[in-house]
Write a protein that holds these residues in place. Structure first.
Motif, PDB file in Angstrom:
ATOM      1  N   THR A  36      -0.987 -29.064  40.282  1.00 34.33           N
ATOM      2  CA  THR A  36      -1.312 -27.676  39.943  1.00 34.33           C
ATOM      3  C   THR A  36      -0.920 -27.328  38.516  1.00 34.33           C
ATOM      4  O   THR A  36      -1.223 -26.237  38.052  1.00 34.33           O
ATOM      5  N   ARG A  38      -1.441 -26.749  34.758  1.00 36.80           N
ATOM      6  CA  ARG A  38      -2.660 -26.632  33.951  1.00 36.80           C
ATOM      7  C   ARG A  38      -2.567 -27.484  32.690  1.00 36.80           C
ATOM      8  O   ARG A  38      -1.533 -27.515  32.020  1.00 36.80           O
ATOM      9  N   VAL A  41      -5.129 -26.117  26.666  1.00 33.02           N
ATOM     10  CA  VAL A  41      -6.459 -25.542  26.412  1.00 33.02           C
ATOM     11  C   VAL A  41      -6.749 -25.614  24.921  1.00 33.02           C
ATOM     12  O   VAL A  41      -5.918 -25.221  24.093  1.00 33.02           O
ATOM     13  N   ASN A 372     -10.850 -18.982  28.488  1.00 34.17           N
ATOM     14  CA  ASN A 372     -10.345 -20.015  29.387  1.00 34.17           C
ATOM     15  C   ASN A 372      -8.827 -20.090  29.373  1.00 34.17           C
ATOM     16  O   ASN A 372      -8.241 -21.015  29.922  1.00 34.17           O
ATOM     17  N   LYS A 374      -4.890 -18.520  29.994  1.00 33.75           N
ATOM     18  CA  LYS A 374      -4.058 -17.630  30.800  1.00 33.75           C
ATOM     19  C   LYS A 374      -2.677 -17.533  30.163  1.00 33.75           C
ATOM     20  O   LYS A 374      -2.293 -18.379  29.350  1.00 33.75           O
ATOM     21  N   ASP A 377      -0.197 -20.547  28.978  1.00 36.71           N
ATOM     22  CA  ASP A 377      -0.874 -21.839  28.842  1.00 36.71           C
ATOM     23  C   ASP A 377      -0.463 -22.533  27.548  1.00 36.71           C
ATOM     24  O   ASP A 377      -0.221 -21.884  26.523  1.00 36.71           O
TER      25      ASP A 377
END
Length: 387
Positions: A36, A38, A41, A372, A374, A377
C-alpha cells in the motif's frame, strides 16, 4: 468408526496449522500492507518569484472602424460604368463609378452660350457708355463756348449715367452667367463618383443601369471603411470611474484571434453615466496597420490603471479554485514531499493568477502533475520550470 475419528482429527490438525500460520507475524498475510506504500509521483515545479502585476479594470466591448463613409451620387442619372468591386482597397480620389453625363453636358453647353451672350451684351453696353461719355464732354465744351444750352448738357449727362448703369447691369449678368457655368461644370464633374477617403470597399450596392441621384437621395452606392485605425468602445462600472484617465493603455483579446493580445489607448471618456446600468462608455483607439482586426469583433480586455509587485502562478497549478470567493489550493514541494496549501487569489491576468497569501516568494510549487498527487506523497521533479 475408528477411521472416521482419525479423519476428523486430521482435519482439526490441519485447521490449527493454517490458523497458526495466519497469526504469525512473518506470514504471507503481512505482505499486502507493504504493497500500500505509494510510489513517488513525477511532477513539474516552479519557484514562486515576485513580479510586476498590472492592475486595472476589466472591460468588454466591440471594435468599429474610426473612419467609414457611405458614398452616394449628387447628380441624377443612370449608372454607366462601375470601376471597383467589393473588398478591394482604394485610395482617396480613386474613381468608383460614372453616371451618364449627357444631360449635364447639354446643360453646360447652354450655360456657356448664355455666358457668351452676356459678354456680348456687356461689350455693347460698354460701347454705348463710352459714346455717351464722349457726348457729355462735347456738350460741356459747347456750352462753355455758348453754343449749347444747359438743358442739352443735362440731357447728355443723364444719358451718360443711364449708359453706365446699363453697362454695370450687363457686367452683373456676365458674373451671374459665369457662376452658373461654374456650378454646372461642378455638377458635371460629379458624374464621376470618386472615393472620398482611402479604405476598403466593404459593400457595392450599385450596378450598371441603376437610376441614382436626387430621385433616390438615400441610395448608398458604396460603403468604404478604413480598418487601419479602430475605435474600441467598452463599458466600465461606475465604481471604477476614479481610476480612469485618457492615455491609459488597454489590453484586450478576441475569440477571432485566440492567443493574441492587442493594445489600444484610452482616448475619450463619456462625461455621463448610463441611467440603465450605471456604467460609463469609454472609447480607446487601436492601431491596426496589419489589418488583422475587423470592425464588429467582440473583445474582452483590461484598462491598465497601475501596477504592483506580487506572485503569479499558472492557472493549471490551482485546484478547487473558487473564482468568486477568491480562494484555491495548490501543492508546495517541501523537500521531496508534497504539502497541500490553501491560498487566496487576486487578479487574473493573461500570465496567470495572483496569489495574495499562502505562497511565499522562493517556495517551490507544483505546476503540472498535481492531479495525481496527495498530501505527503514523495515527488520526482522531472523538469523544473519558472513562471
Amino acid at each position: 468408526q475408528e477411521g472416521m475419528k482419525r479423519f476428523l482429527g486430521s482435519v482439526v490438525w490441519v485447521a490449527l496449522i493454517l490458523l497458526a500460520a495466519g497469526c504469525s507475524p512473518g506470514g504471507d498475510a503481512a505482505k499486502p500492507a507493504a504493497e500500500t506504500v505509494r510510489p513517488p509521483v513525477a511532477v513539474e515545479t516552479a519557484v514562486a518569484a515576485p513580479r510586476t502585476i498590472a492592475t486595472g479594470v476589466d472591460v468588454t466591448g466591440s471594435l468599429a472602424p474610426k473612419f467609414e463613409v457611405d458614398v452616394k451620387s449628387e447628380v441624377t442619372g443612370l449608372v454607366r460604368e462601375i470601376y471597383v468591386t467589393e473588398w478591394v482597397r482604394v485610395e482617396k480620389g480613386a474613381p468608383l463609378a460614372k453616371i451618364d453625363p449627357r444631360e449635364q453636358e447639354a446643360l453646360t453647353k447652354r450655360t456657356e452660350a448664355a455666358l457668351e451672350s452676356a459678354k456680348a451684351s456687356l461689350l455693347q453696353a460698354r460701347v454705348v457708355e463710352n459714346r455717351s461719355r464722349r457726348e457729355l464732354e462735347r456738350m460741356k465744351q459747347l456750352r462753355d463756348a455758348g453754343l449749347a444750352t444747359q438743358q442739352a448738357l443735362d440731357d447728355a449727362g443723364t444719358e451718360a449715367e443711364a449708359a453706365s448703369s446699363r453697362a454695370e447691369a450687363a457686367d452683373a449678368q456676365v458674373r451671374a452667367a459665369q457662376e452658373d457655368l461654374s456650378q454646372v461644370k461642378t455638377r458635371l464633374s460629379k458624374s464621376l463618383i470618386v472615393a472620398p477617403m482611402a479604405g476598403t470597399v466593404s459593400e457595392r450596392r450599385a450596378n450598371v443601369g441603376d437610376l441614382v441621384g436626387e430621385t433616390g437621395a438615400n441610395q448608398v452606392l458604396f460603403h468604404i471603411v478604413d480598418n487601419r485605425l479602430l475605435n474600441l468602445t467598452v463599458t466600465v462600472p461606475s465604481v471604477a470611474i476614479a481610476d480612469l484617465r485618457p492615455g491609459q493603455p488597454l489590453e484586450f483579446t478576441t475569440d477571432a484571434l485566440p492567443g493574441r493580445i492587442f493594445r489600444g489607448t484610452v482616448m475619450f471618456i463619456n462625461p455621463s453615466v448610463g441611467e440603465a446600468d450605471r456604467s460609463l462608455r469609454v472609447i480607446a483607439e487601436v492601431r491596426n496597420l496589419a489589418g488583422e482586426l475587423k470592425g464588429g469583433l467582440f473583445v474582452k480586455g483590461r484598462i491598465v490603471t497601475g501596477s504592483r509587485d506580487g506572485v503569479l502562478v499558472p492557472r493549471e497549478a490551482l485546484s478547487a479554485w473558487d473564482v468568486v470567493g477568491k480562494k484555491a489550493r495548490l501543492f508546495v514541494a517541501a523537500g521531496e514531499k508534497a504539502v497541500l496549501r490553501e491560498v487566496r487569489t487576486g487578479l487574473v491576468t493573461g500570465a496567470g493568477v495572483e496569489i495574495l497569501s499562502g505562497l511565499a516568494p522562493g517556495e517551490t510549487y507544483i505546476v503540472r502533475g498535481a492531479f495525481n498527487v496527495k498530501e505527503g506523497d514523495r515527488l520526482i521533479i522531472v523538469r523544473p520550470k519558472g513562471v
